[in-house]
Design a protein around this motif. Sequence first.
Motif, PDB file in Angstrom:
ATOM      1  N   ALA A 146      44.454  88.891  27.143  1.00 31.41           N
ATOM      2  CA  ALA A 146      45.508  87.909  27.424  1.00 31.41           C
ATOM      3  C   ALA A 146      45.413  87.410  28.864  1.00 31.41           C
ATOM      4  CB  ALA A 146      46.878  88.529  27.164  1.00 31.41           C
ATOM      5  N   LEU A 147      45.102  88.313  29.789  1.00 30.49           N
ATOM      6  CA  LEU A 147      44.974  87.911  31.193  1.00 30.49           C
ATOM      7  C   LEU A 147      43.792  86.961  31.378  1.00 30.49           C
ATOM      8  CD1 LEU A 147      45.839  88.149  34.138  1.00 30.49           C
ATOM      9  CD2 LEU A 147      44.414  90.205  34.323  1.00 30.49           C
ATOM     10  N   LEU A 148      42.670  87.255  30.738  1.00 31.96           N
ATOM     11  CA  LEU A 148      41.517  86.362  30.834  1.00 31.96           C
ATOM     12  C   LEU A 148      41.830  84.999  30.227  1.00 31.96           C
ATOM     13  CD1 LEU A 148      38.580  88.791  29.941  1.00 31.96           C
ATOM     14  CD2 LEU A 148      39.168  87.858  32.187  1.00 31.96           C
ATOM     15  N   GLY A 149      42.558  84.992  29.103  1.00 31.96           N
ATOM     16  CA  GLY A 149      42.951  83.720  28.515  1.00 31.96           C
ATOM     17  C   GLY A 149      43.853  82.913  29.425  1.00 31.96           C
ATOM     18  N   ALA A 150      44.786  83.592  30.107  1.00 33.05           N
ATOM     19  CA  ALA A 150      45.670  82.894  31.036  1.00 33.05           C
ATOM     20  C   ALA A 150      44.890  82.331  32.222  1.00 33.05           C
ATOM     21  CB  ALA A 150      46.764  83.841  31.522  1.00 33.05           C
ATOM     22  N   LEU A 151      43.916  83.102  32.703  1.00 35.73           N
ATOM     23  CA  LEU A 151      43.101  82.613  33.817  1.00 35.73           C
ATOM     24  C   LEU A 151      42.274  81.401  33.400  1.00 35.73           C
ATOM     25  CD1 LEU A 151      41.871  85.995  35.369  1.00 35.73           C
ATOM     26  CD2 LEU A 151      43.595  84.432  36.287  1.00 35.73           C
ATOM     27  N   GLY A 152      41.718  81.438  32.185  1.00 32.80           N
ATOM     28  CA  GLY A 152      40.953  80.290  31.701  1.00 32.80           C
ATOM     29  C   GLY A 152      41.822  79.052  31.552  1.00 32.80           C
ATOM     30  N   THR A 153      43.031  79.234  31.016  1.00 36.26           N
ATOM     31  CA  THR A 153      43.946  78.098  30.877  1.00 36.26           C
ATOM     32  C   THR A 153      44.339  77.536  32.233  1.00 36.26           C
ATOM     33  OG1 THR A 153      44.815  79.091  28.837  1.00 36.26           O
ATOM     34  CG2 THR A 153      46.142  77.366  29.894  1.00 36.26           C
ATOM     35  N   GLY A 154      44.618  78.439  33.171  1.00 38.46           N
ATOM     36  CA  GLY A 154      44.960  77.975  34.520  1.00 38.46           C
ATOM     37  C   GLY A 154      43.823  77.215  35.182  1.00 38.46           C
ATOM     38  N   ALA A 155      42.575  77.659  34.939  1.00 33.41           N
ATOM     39  CA  ALA A 155      41.430  76.960  35.522  1.00 33.41           C
ATOM     40  C   ALA A 155      41.298  75.555  34.950  1.00 33.41           C
ATOM     41  CB  ALA A 155      40.158  77.765  35.280  1.00 33.41           C
ATOM     42  N   VAL A 156      41.517  75.402  33.642  1.00 30.17           N
ATOM     43  CA  VAL A 156      41.441  74.074  33.028  1.00 30.17           C
ATOM     44  C   VAL A 156      42.528  73.167  33.579  1.00 30.17           C
ATOM     45  CG1 VAL A 156      41.662  72.814  30.859  1.00 30.17           C
ATOM     46  CG2 VAL A 156      40.340  74.919  30.934  1.00 30.17           C
ATOM     47  N   VAL A 157      43.745  73.699  33.709  1.00 32.71           N
ATOM     48  CA  VAL A 157      44.844  72.906  34.272  1.00 32.71           C
ATOM     49  C   VAL A 157      44.527  72.476  35.701  1.00 32.71           C
ATOM     50  CG1 VAL A 157      47.273  72.991  34.981  1.00 32.71           C
ATOM     51  CG2 VAL A 157      46.584  73.932  32.762  1.00 32.71           C
TER      52      VAL A 157
END
Length: 292
Positions: A24-35
């Motif tokens: 979940a943390l890696l997914g949040a980091l990936g989403t934040g990077a795209v944003v």
Amino acid sequence: MKRAARTGPGSGPGALVTRRWGRALLGALGTGAVVLVLELLARTGVFDDEALPPATSVLARAAEMAVDDGFLGHLGTTVSAWLGGLGLAVALAVPAGLLLGSLPRLDAASLAVVELARPVPSVALIPLAILVFAEPVRVERSLVCYAALWPILLNTLYGLRDVDPVAKETLRSFGFGPLSVLWRVSLPSAGPFVLTGVRIAASVGLIVAISAELRAGGDAGLGVYLLQTQSGGGRPDLMLAGAVWAGALGAAVNGVLVAVGREVFPQTRPYPRAGGSGYRAARSSSNAGRAE
């Protein structure tokens, strides 16, 4: 000694929860990077602000929609048609898959029909659905059902073909009939395949639901809302915010189905990876058992 070895670090429910939080943390980091990338593209002038609004502006509009009764009404219409069509597809495809998978001759006879109807795009059937069903919601629900039918049906068939024949023959040798073998062996074994088909069908159904609203129109729906945001000069921020809601809706339903699959079919949970702490703990547990 056995109990201490089996509950070592990296094994047990605690390790499983830790791995889930890590993903979940890696997914949040990936989403934040795209944003962040989208925000920089909009702020640096690479794209026109009117064509690609900043990501923070889009997310702010999406948050405002959560208390907008008009938007929630559109969203509820799409969700109702989407889940209604998906539920109807499950009710039709699972029994049909069990029937075809249990009767090889019937499966062979219907193969040509399935392969002919499966590639037909649901969007191409919009004119026919409008003629058959007068109400826009029924049109949308029928198209979602048609699109979601095939992933569930095919995954059910593949799941039945993957059932261990030895297990079925063992039950037959003890006097169990075809229905008992289907209920006790075939259906539990094919269950993970069926759930995977439902997950795929849910994503496809949401796409078809919004596409049908965009093409066939209507009074309400997320697709109708997206069309309205482009009238009178257009509001790309509202359009993208609506798309964000569609993506979040699909991700939420997929997450629910994944959680259901973990609880109903625990045998599908991934084993510890070789070389990891869970793998070492399991190996030490096995060695300890042999020593004793």
